[in-house]
Enzyme design. Sequence first.
Site, PDB file in Angstrom:
ATOM      1  N   LYS A   9       1.215  -0.671   0.110  1.00 16.57           N
ATOM      2  CA  LYS A   9       0.091  -0.322   0.170  1.00 16.57           C
ATOM      3  C   LYS A   9       1.001   1.571  -0.264  1.00 16.57           C
ATOM      4  CE  LYS A   9      -4.057  -2.083   2.433  1.00 16.57           C
ATOM      5  NZ  LYS A   9      -5.034  -1.806   3.404  1.00 16.57           N
ATOM      6  N   TYR A  49     -12.595  -1.300  -3.459  1.00 16.12           N
ATOM      7  CA  TYR A  49     -13.091  -1.584  -1.665  1.00 16.12           C
ATOM      8  C   TYR A  49     -14.489  -2.072  -1.859  1.00 16.12           C
ATOM      9  CZ  TYR A  49      -8.951  -2.362   0.534  1.00 16.12           C
ATOM     10  OH  TYR A  49      -7.441  -2.458   0.726  1.00 16.12           O
ATOM     11  N   THR A  91      -5.546  -7.467  10.637  1.00 17.16           N
ATOM     12  CA  THR A  91      -5.304  -5.808  10.453  1.00 17.16           C
ATOM     13  C   THR A  91      -4.892  -4.869  10.648  1.00 17.16           C
ATOM     14  OG1 THR A  91      -7.655  -6.870   9.489  1.00 17.16           O
ATOM     15  CG2 THR A  91      -6.954  -4.221   9.097  1.00 17.16           C
ATOM     16  N   ARG A 102       2.488  -6.597   8.965  1.00 20.31           N
ATOM     17  CA  ARG A 102       2.393  -5.262   9.265  1.00 20.31           C
ATOM     18  C   ARG A 102       2.467  -5.264  10.868  1.00 20.31           C
ATOM     19  NH1 ARG A 102      -4.112  -7.269   6.936  1.00 20.31           N
ATOM     20  NH2 ARG A 102      -4.415  -5.994   6.031  1.00 20.31           N
ATOM     21  N   ASN A 112      -2.001  -0.246   7.118  1.00 18.82           N
ATOM     22  CA  ASN A 112      -1.391  -0.920   7.620  1.00 18.82           C
ATOM     23  C   ASN A 112      -0.371  -2.216   6.201  1.00 18.82           C
ATOM     24  OD1 ASN A 112      -3.465  -2.059   6.138  1.00 18.82           O
ATOM     25  ND2 ASN A 112      -4.270  -2.815   7.358  1.00 18.82           N
ATOM     26  N   HIS A 115      -2.366  -5.547   1.439  1.00 19.82           N
ATOM     27  CA  HIS A 115      -3.299  -6.243   1.140  1.00 19.82           C
ATOM     28  C   HIS A 115      -2.738  -7.343   0.807  1.00 19.82           C
ATOM     29  CE1 HIS A 115      -7.510  -7.189  -0.472  1.00 19.82           C
ATOM     30  NE2 HIS A 115      -6.862  -7.494  -0.479  1.00 19.82           N
ATOM     31  N   GLU A 126     -10.282 -10.315  -7.883  1.00 18.68           N
ATOM     32  CA  GLU A 126      -8.739  -9.178  -7.116  1.00 18.68           C
ATOM     33  C   GLU A 126      -7.725  -9.271  -8.240  1.00 18.68           C
ATOM     34  OE1 GLU A 126      -9.787  -8.282  -2.830  1.00 18.68           O
ATOM     35  OE2 GLU A 126      -7.582  -9.415  -2.905  1.00 18.68           O
TER      36      GLU A 126
HETATM   37  P1  GDP Z   1      -7.949  -7.199   5.579  1.00 21.83           P
HETATM   38  O1  GDP Z   1      -8.760  -7.915   4.948  1.00 21.83           O
HETATM   39  O2  GDP Z   1      -6.692  -7.390   6.957  1.00 21.83           O
HETATM   40  O3  GDP Z   1      -6.808  -5.589   4.221  1.00 21.83           O
HETATM   41  O4  GDP Z   1      -9.196  -5.910   6.549  1.00 21.83           O
HETATM   42  P2  GDP Z   1     -10.114  -5.195   6.056  1.00 21.83           P
HETATM   43  O5  GDP Z   1     -11.416  -6.325   4.301  1.00 21.83           O
HETATM   44  O6  GDP Z   1     -11.797  -5.349   7.087  1.00 21.83           O
HETATM   45  O7  GDP Z   1     -10.990  -3.743   5.626  1.00 21.83           O
HETATM   46  C1  GDP Z   1      -9.782  -3.254   4.338  1.00 21.83           C
HETATM   47  C2  GDP Z   1      -8.806  -1.989   4.619  1.00 21.83           C
HETATM   48  O8  GDP Z   1      -9.759  -1.573   5.502  1.00 21.83           O
HETATM   49  C3  GDP Z   1      -8.266  -2.398   6.287  1.00 21.83           C
HETATM   50  O9  GDP Z   1      -6.340  -3.158   5.396  1.00 21.83           O
HETATM   51  C4  GDP Z   1      -7.612  -1.363   6.557  1.00 21.83           C
HETATM   52  O10 GDP Z   1      -6.675  -0.446   5.466  1.00 21.83           O
HETATM   53  C5  GDP Z   1      -9.229  -0.073   6.393  1.00 21.83           C
HETATM   54  N1  GDP Z   1      -9.447  -0.193   7.982  1.00 21.83           N
HETATM   55  C6  GDP Z   1     -10.432  -1.454   8.129  1.00 21.83           C
HETATM   56  N2  GDP Z   1     -10.402  -1.236   9.456  1.00 21.83           N
HETATM   57  C7  GDP Z   1     -11.218   0.030   9.184  1.00 21.83           C
HETATM   58  C8  GDP Z   1     -11.054   0.910  10.129  1.00 21.83           C
HETATM   59  O11 GDP Z   1     -11.664   0.392  11.506  1.00 21.83           O
HETATM   60  N3  GDP Z   1     -10.904   2.486  10.145  1.00 21.83           N
HETATM   61  C9  GDP Z   1     -10.019   2.773   9.075  1.00 21.83           C
HETATM   62  N4  GDP Z   1      -9.973   3.972   8.817  1.00 21.83           N
HETATM   63  N5  GDP Z   1      -9.897   2.068   8.305  1.00 21.83           N
HETATM   64  C10 GDP Z   1      -9.786   0.271   8.341  1.00 21.83           C
END
Ligand code: GDP
Length: 139
Positions: A9, A49, A91, A102, A112, A115, A126
């Site tokens: 990222k 997303y 995450t 991470r 973070n 992805h 994807e």
């Molecule tokens: P991943 O599969 O571990 O990447 O997590 P998710 O699919 O739940 O979320 C996608 C992305 O959204 C994450 O990698 C973060 O960059 C962002 N994200 C997830 N949860 C949060 C949150 O609570 N707050 C913010 N600002 N960003 C979030």
Amino acid sequence: MERTFSIIKPDAVRAGHIGPILEMIEGAGLQLVATRMLHMTQGEAEGFYAVHRERPFFADLVKFMTSGPCLVSVLEGDDAIARYRALMGATNPDEADAGTIRKRFASNIEQNAVHGSDAPETAREEIAYFFRATEIVSR
Ligand code: GDP
């Protein structure tokens, strides 16, 4: 053999962490079969997303993902999806295990570093969102 989709990222690219992250990926036995730099447009980030579009952090997430270039890649290996998710860590970096990408490189739950696809169907979608079949090599 399984394929998964990876993004290094914008936070990690800006910080100069492409090299060490790719070293961790290759060190874990996952092979790069496609990769390129990409600066996502707002439309590309919103589409990628889309599953999160109702979440309160969606606008911030799109802003972050379009804030600079990223490295999109296809990784291949046995059980690549689960193995890459394990290597990435949780995450939220506060909850990520030692030795994960991470834990080492993420700043917070949003910025973070990486992805990785979470299931075979999302991996297929994807990969196809960013790569043509002819851009993916066999190794
Ligand atoms: P991943 O599969 O571990 O990447 O997590 P998710 O699919 O739940 O979320 C996608 C992305 O959204 C994450 O990698 C973060 O960059 C962002 N994200 C997830 N949860 C949060 C949150 O609570 N707050 C913010 N600002 N960003 C979030």
